[in-house]
Design an enzyme around this catalytic site. Structure first.
Site, mmCIF file in Angstrom:
data_model
loop_
_atom_site.group_PDB
_atom_site.id
_atom_site.type_symbol
_atom_site.label_atom_id
_atom_site.label_comp_id
_atom_site.label_asym_id
_atom_site.label_seq_id
_atom_site.Cartn_x
_atom_site.Cartn_y
_atom_site.Cartn_z
ATOM 1 N N CYS A 48 4.687 20.807 -2.153
ATOM 2 C CA CYS A 48 4.264 19.999 -3.295
ATOM 3 C C CYS A 48 3.123 20.729 -4.002
ATOM 4 O O CYS A 48 2.155 21.143 -3.368
ATOM 5 C CB CYS A 48 3.818 18.624 -2.813
ATOM 6 S SG CYS A 48 3.064 17.612 -4.111
ATOM 7 N N CYS A 51 -0.410 18.657 -3.501
ATOM 8 C CA CYS A 51 -1.142 18.518 -2.233
ATOM 9 C C CYS A 51 -0.796 19.570 -1.185
ATOM 10 O O CYS A 51 -1.448 19.647 -0.151
ATOM 11 C CB CYS A 51 -0.914 17.126 -1.646
ATOM 12 S SG CYS A 51 0.769 16.864 -1.024
ATOM 13 N N CYS A 97 6.661 13.040 -3.537
ATOM 14 C CA CYS A 97 5.985 13.521 -2.332
ATOM 15 C C CYS A 97 5.407 12.317 -1.601
ATOM 16 O O CYS A 97 4.734 11.480 -2.216
ATOM 17 C CB CYS A 97 4.882 14.495 -2.722
ATOM 18 S SG CYS A 97 3.832 15.002 -1.340
ATOM 19 N N CYS A 100 1.247 12.342 -1.702
ATOM 20 C CA CYS A 100 0.404 12.171 -2.890
ATOM 21 C C CYS A 100 1.101 11.496 -4.065
ATOM 22 O O CYS A 100 0.516 11.373 -5.138
ATOM 23 C CB CYS A 100 -0.168 13.516 -3.320
ATOM 24 S SG CYS A 100 1.059 14.636 -4.023
ATOM 25 N N CYS A 120 17.547 17.346 -6.900
ATOM 26 C CA CYS A 120 17.387 18.127 -8.132
ATOM 27 C C CYS A 120 15.889 18.110 -8.463
ATOM 28 O O CYS A 120 15.352 17.098 -8.910
ATOM 29 C CB CYS A 120 18.223 17.462 -9.217
ATOM 30 S SG CYS A 120 18.365 18.400 -10.721
#
Length: 133
Positions: A48, A51, A97, A100, A120
């Site tokens: 991510c 984070c 995510c 976060c 996707c």
């Protein structure tokens, strides 16, 4: 799951590029075939961008032809959260995510086996750690 990572909008804007902020924090999307990881075939882990949590592995990446990096499974089941997304007159499943709440992309039920899923994902929502050779 521990507490979510929380930052002010100003903190996210200072950390991310304008494009990353628009996509990851405001649920935007990048144009197809423009993301830096769409054609990436290197082995490694996708994290991510907000984070650093590992969210996808290159072993589950495939070329869906959609124009976005596509994966048939996340790095682990707890890496992501799925949410109903009725925006743009469509009924889709948004991928975020779990650490976060960053918007990563969407998941569709037209992917390859063994999962039958196509995650996707926007390149702008990801960082990539190449596997050492």
């Amino acid at each position: 799951m521990t507490d979510k990572i929380r930052k002010s909008e100003e903190e996210w804007q200072a950390q991310l590029t304008p494009e990353q902020y628009r996509i990851a924090r405001q649920a935007g999307t990048e144009m197809p075939f423009t993301g830096k990881y769409n054609a990436n075939k290197e082995a490694g882990v996708y994290r991510c961008v907000c984070c650093g949590k590992p969210v996808f592995d290159s072993a589950q990446k495939y070329d869906s032809g959609s124009g976005w990096p596509s994966f048939w499974a996340p790095k682990d089941a707890e890496a992501l959260e799925l949410h109903t997304d009725p925006s743009h007159g469509m009924q889709r499943v948004e991928v975020r995510c779990s650490a976060c709440d960053a918007h990563l992309g969407h998941v569709f039920e037209d992917g390859p086996q063994p999962s039958g899923l196509r995650y996707c994902i926007n390149s702008a929502s990801l960082d990539f750690d190449k596997e050492p050779e």
